[in-house]
Design a protein around this motif. Structure first.
Motif, mmCIF file in Angstrom:
data_model
loop_
_atom_site.group_PDB
_atom_site.id
_atom_site.type_symbol
_atom_site.label_atom_id
_atom_site.label_comp_id
_atom_site.label_asym_id
_atom_site.label_seq_id
_atom_site.Cartn_x
_atom_site.Cartn_y
_atom_site.Cartn_z
ATOM 1 N N LEU A 163 36.731 53.198 36.950
ATOM 2 C CA LEU A 163 37.583 52.667 35.881
ATOM 3 C C LEU A 163 36.772 52.355 34.637
ATOM 4 C CD1 LEU A 163 39.920 50.298 37.920
ATOM 5 C CD2 LEU A 163 40.553 52.421 36.815
ATOM 6 N N HIS A 164 37.402 52.553 33.495
ATOM 7 C CA HIS A 164 36.757 52.337 32.202
ATOM 8 C C HIS A 164 36.921 50.880 31.780
ATOM 9 C CE1 HIS A 164 35.688 52.850 27.993
ATOM 10 N NE2 HIS A 164 36.859 52.352 27.649
ATOM 11 N N ARG A 165 35.817 50.242 31.390
ATOM 12 C CA ARG A 165 35.862 48.858 30.909
ATOM 13 C C ARG A 165 35.892 48.857 29.386
ATOM 14 N NH1 ARG A 165 34.826 44.738 34.497
ATOM 15 N NH2 ARG A 165 34.107 45.400 36.558
ATOM 16 N N GLU A 166 36.579 47.853 28.841
ATOM 17 C CA GLU A 166 36.711 47.784 27.382
ATOM 18 C C GLU A 166 36.900 46.329 26.964
ATOM 19 O OE1 GLU A 166 40.008 49.427 24.318
ATOM 20 O OE2 GLU A 166 39.086 50.935 25.628
ATOM 21 N N GLY A 167 36.097 45.887 25.974
ATOM 22 C CA GLY A 167 36.247 44.523 25.444
ATOM 23 C C GLY A 167 35.532 43.491 26.295
ATOM 24 N N ARG A 168 35.722 42.215 25.921
ATOM 25 C CA ARG A 168 35.086 41.091 26.604
ATOM 26 C C ARG A 168 36.097 39.961 26.712
ATOM 27 N NH1 ARG A 168 32.234 36.542 25.251
ATOM 28 N NH2 ARG A 168 32.676 36.898 23.042
ATOM 29 N N ILE A 169 36.085 39.269 27.828
ATOM 30 C CA ILE A 169 37.058 38.215 28.106
ATOM 31 C C ILE A 169 36.339 36.883 28.216
ATOM 32 C CG2 ILE A 169 38.706 37.327 29.804
ATOM 33 C CD1 ILE A 169 39.791 39.616 28.185
ATOM 34 N N GLU A 170 36.881 35.871 27.558
ATOM 35 C CA GLU A 170 36.328 34.521 27.631
ATOM 36 C C GLU A 170 36.987 33.769 28.788
ATOM 37 O OE1 GLU A 170 36.193 30.424 24.932
ATOM 38 O OE2 GLU A 170 37.171 32.233 24.181
ATOM 39 N N ILE A 438 44.092 43.883 40.188
ATOM 40 C CA ILE A 438 42.647 43.587 40.130
ATOM 41 C C ILE A 438 42.135 43.215 41.516
ATOM 42 C CG2 ILE A 438 40.978 41.904 39.230
ATOM 43 C CD1 ILE A 438 42.538 41.991 36.585
ATOM 44 N N ALA A 439 42.952 42.507 42.305
ATOM 45 C CA ALA A 439 42.547 42.200 43.683
ATOM 46 C C ALA A 439 42.443 43.486 44.506
ATOM 47 C CB ALA A 439 43.557 41.245 44.316
ATOM 48 N N VAL A 483 43.125 32.024 41.833
ATOM 49 C CA VAL A 483 42.889 32.572 43.181
ATOM 50 C C VAL A 483 41.467 33.099 43.339
ATOM 51 C CG1 VAL A 483 45.277 33.115 43.733
ATOM 52 C CG2 VAL A 483 43.937 34.751 42.427
ATOM 53 N N GLY A 484 40.584 32.782 42.377
ATOM 54 C CA GLY A 484 39.178 33.138 42.499
ATOM 55 C C GLY A 484 38.855 34.593 42.261
ATOM 56 N N LEU A 485 39.694 35.323 41.527
ATOM 57 C CA LEU A 485 39.397 36.719 41.206
ATOM 58 C C LEU A 485 38.495 36.791 39.980
ATOM 59 C CD1 LEU A 485 42.930 38.287 41.770
ATOM 60 C CD2 LEU A 485 40.899 38.666 43.167
ATOM 61 N N PRO A 486 37.670 37.830 39.857
ATOM 62 C CA PRO A 486 36.740 37.927 38.711
ATOM 63 C C PRO A 486 37.482 38.154 37.392
ATOM 64 C CG PRO A 486 36.640 39.919 40.056
ATOM 65 C CD PRO A 486 37.489 38.948 40.811
ATOM 66 N N ASP A 489 37.093 41.419 35.154
ATOM 67 C CA ASP A 489 37.793 42.662 35.495
ATOM 68 C C ASP A 489 39.043 42.881 34.651
ATOM 69 O OD1 ASP A 489 35.899 43.339 37.302
ATOM 70 O OD2 ASP A 489 37.090 42.985 39.100
ATOM 71 N N ILE A 490 39.409 41.907 33.809
ATOM 72 C CA ILE A 490 40.502 42.129 32.855
ATOM 73 C C ILE A 490 40.155 43.278 31.920
ATOM 74 C CG2 ILE A 490 41.865 41.069 30.991
ATOM 75 C CD1 ILE A 490 41.534 38.416 32.336
ATOM 76 N N THR A 491 38.862 43.482 31.685
ATOM 77 C CA THR A 491 38.440 44.577 30.796
ATOM 78 C C THR A 491 38.821 45.941 31.356
ATOM 79 O OG1 THR A 491 36.250 44.566 31.850
ATOM 80 C CG2 THR A 491 36.520 43.233 29.867
ATOM 81 N N LEU A 492 39.153 46.015 32.654
ATOM 82 C CA LEU A 492 39.549 47.293 33.248
ATOM 83 C C LEU A 492 40.912 47.768 32.750
ATOM 84 C CD1 LEU A 492 38.540 46.583 36.964
ATOM 85 C CD2 LEU A 492 37.251 47.934 35.301
#
Length: 564
Positions: A163-170, A438-439, A483-486, A489-492
């Motif tokens: 999967l392609h990642r894009e951007g950064r999440i705070e 994402i999970a 729920v403790g997900l990374p 991974d929103i960048t995906l």
């Protein structure tokens, strides 16, 4: 013999009519409607066509703008325009966004104040309760559909390596995010709330701690000594003797602490809370508050007239907004594979909610065909797709409901601004679906408790999502953290979020509009009682019915005079 045959025929026909079910009646009504449509087409003249084009000019122009915008974008993609050139190309669309955003602030305040002031407290309470129940029910259903779709289709099968990642999440802690939501409901400065909202920032501070260790290395305690006791003099001397053999060590470490901050953008939630309270107070002031009520009523009317001017520019702006976004996509291949299945899952979920659940609610409550109503909202829905902002679409939504569909202004002025701020069906569905996706790409099995947590958090987070483009990505952090997900991974999914954001904005706007129609239908009694209070003191009759009688009497006099 013939009379016996006639009676037998009549008895059989009566039994046949009694066996006709509701499906056959529906089929007959559809056939009658098709026959009427066929007759209308056969008798259509050039004047009918021109009248239809004039009546639906806005909708036809807007649909044409979408088609031309998409075609133009794909025609220009082979030329590989630079980012600067794309920004120049999108400038007409940016002007539309700025025009609509210019009207949002005065429209929210004036419509809510006049809407609240025109109703008594009891009617407002009942209407508010109906709106809250509608918002909650539709949001929970949307979250359930999102979870169901992502569980059935399972678009995250495989790994996330391709999967392609894009951007950064705070990353934002869940507790701070919900506290910011409550803080924004009560802005300390109304002027600042027009262009800023509270947002917790984070800074680091150095904390020093003194550790006392014994000779064998065990830790005794911190730098604060125990209180001195006069009764234990002997033990105190023993402690002093033992302390001579201890070592003190000073440790320094950094601690992240929350500090007050702000983010650019209208604090719509705070303005909604203030406007509702202010309108209720003005309504309770009766005659004393009439001046303020007339002022906000005139302001609302002036804003709607400005909307009537800007609406003619909307097709041009939508054309360049959509074309510019398609040109900004670097690689169309990202829509394939897992991300393509994820996009398809979101589209199916939104279509089920917007095309099935919401029309069904409208039909069950009002007993009317929902699709002519949705057709009347077409321009607002296309504007929502172009602007990707339910707040920016608000002026067009007002116009479609009040002028096109005839929904009572007392309802729209209350329901639409509140709905554009807190009712986000599409966002709730999207956040629940994206969290489970994402999970899945992380091969993380969610149990029933975690899925329930996602449902509750997505419902609550959608309330805090601002009505601006891609606001759902910000509140997505809250859902993943619960729920403790990374969160990284929103960048995906950012690569396709610009497109899905437009679809969920259309769902949000449709949900607000159907909510206004449903609440108007349920509040008919309160609205009629409110009209009945506008009475002439000397006669005690409702003002509107009295005016209707006078008009009928004047027509009768005119008819008699012409007959003479």
């Amino acid at each position: 013999m013939s009379s016996h045959g006639n009676s037998l025929f009549l008895r059989e026909s009566g039994q046949r009519l009694g066996r006709v079910g509701w499906l056959q009646r529906l089929q007959e009504s559809l056939q009658q409607r098709a026959l009427r449509t066929r007759l209308r087409l056969q008798t259509m003249t050039r004047e009918h066509v021109l009248r239809f084009l004039r009546r639906n000019a806005f909708i036809l122009l807007t649909i044409s703008a979408v088609v031309i915008g998409v075609s133009l974008a794909f025609a220009l993609r082979p030329y590989q325009l630079t980012y600067r050139q794309i920004k120049y190309f999108s400038f007409p669309g940016e002007l539309l966004m700025r025009m609509l955003q210019m009207l949002v602030l005065p429209l929210i305040v004036s419509s809510l104040v006049t809407g609240m002031a025109s109703l008594d407290n009891k009617a407002t309470g009942r209407m508010g309760m109906r709106a809250a129940v509608y918002y909650m029910v539709t949001t929970i259903i949307a979250v359930f559909i999102g979870i169901l779709m992502v569980t059935i289709i399972h678009p995250g099968k495989g790994s996330k390596e391709g999967l392609h990642r894009e951007g950064r999440i705070e990353t934002i802690p869940t507790a701070d995010a919900f506290m910011d939501l409550i803080r924004n409901m009560f802005p300390p400065n109304l002027v600042e709330a027009c262009f800023k909202q509270f947002k917790t920032q984070y800074s680091t501070r150095v904390v020093t701690r003194t550790i006392v260790r014994t000779e064998n290395g065990s830790e005794l305690g911190a730098s604060v000594p125990p209180p001195f006791s006069m009764e234990n003099g002997t033990s105190f001397l023993e402690n002093v003797t033992r302390a001579l053999g201890t070592l003190q060590e000073v440790l320094s470490f950094e601690e992240t602490v929350p500090v007050p901050g702000s983010a650019n953008g209208i604090n719509a939630l705070g303005l909604v809370v203030f406007s509702v309270a202010f309108g209720l107070v003005i309504g309770g002031m009766k005659h004393k508050g009439r001046v303020l009520r007339d002022f906000f009523d005139s302001l609302n009317e002036a804003i709607m007239r400005l909307v009537g001017i800007i609406i003619w520019y909307a097709p041009v702006g939508i054309l360049f907004l959509i074309a510019g976004k398609i040109l900004e996509m670097e690689d169309m291949a990202v829509l394939g594979g897992q991300l393509g299945m994820y996009t398809l899952t979101v589209i199916v979920g939104l279509f089920l909610h917007a095309g099935g659940i919401l029309p069904l609610i409208y039909f069950l409550v009002t007993h009317r065909n929902p699709f002519p109503f949705i057709g009347g909202m077409l321009q607002a829905l296309i504007t929502a797709m172009g602007t990707s902002s339910s707040s920016a679409t608000l002026p067009i939504t007002f116009r479609c409901l009040e002028e096109g569909l005839g929904v009572d202004r007392r309802i729209t002025r209350f329901v639409l601004p509140v709905g554009a701020t807190v009712n986000m069906d599409g966002t709730a569905l999207y956040e629940a679906l994206a969290a489970i996706f994402i999970a899945q790409v992380n091969n993380y099995e969610l149990n029933l408790g975690q899925i329930t947590t996602i449902s509750i958090t997505a419902t609550a987070a959608s309330v805090g999502a601002a009505g601006i483009p891609q606001a759902g990505l910000v509140t997505m952090v809250i859902v993943l953290t619960s729920v403790g997900l990374p969160t990284e991974d929103i960048t995906l999914i950012i690569a396709v979020d610009w497109f899905l954001d437009r679809l969920r904005t259309m769902t949000n706007v449709l949900g607000d509009s159907i909510g206004a129609a449903v609440i108007e239908h349920l509040s008919q009694r309160e609205l009629e009682l409110q009209e009945a209070e506008l009475t002439l003191p000397s006669l005690g009759k409702p003002y509107k019915s009295l005016m209707a009688q006078e008009k009928g009497a004047s027509r009768g006099r005119g008819g008699n005079e012409s007959a003479m």
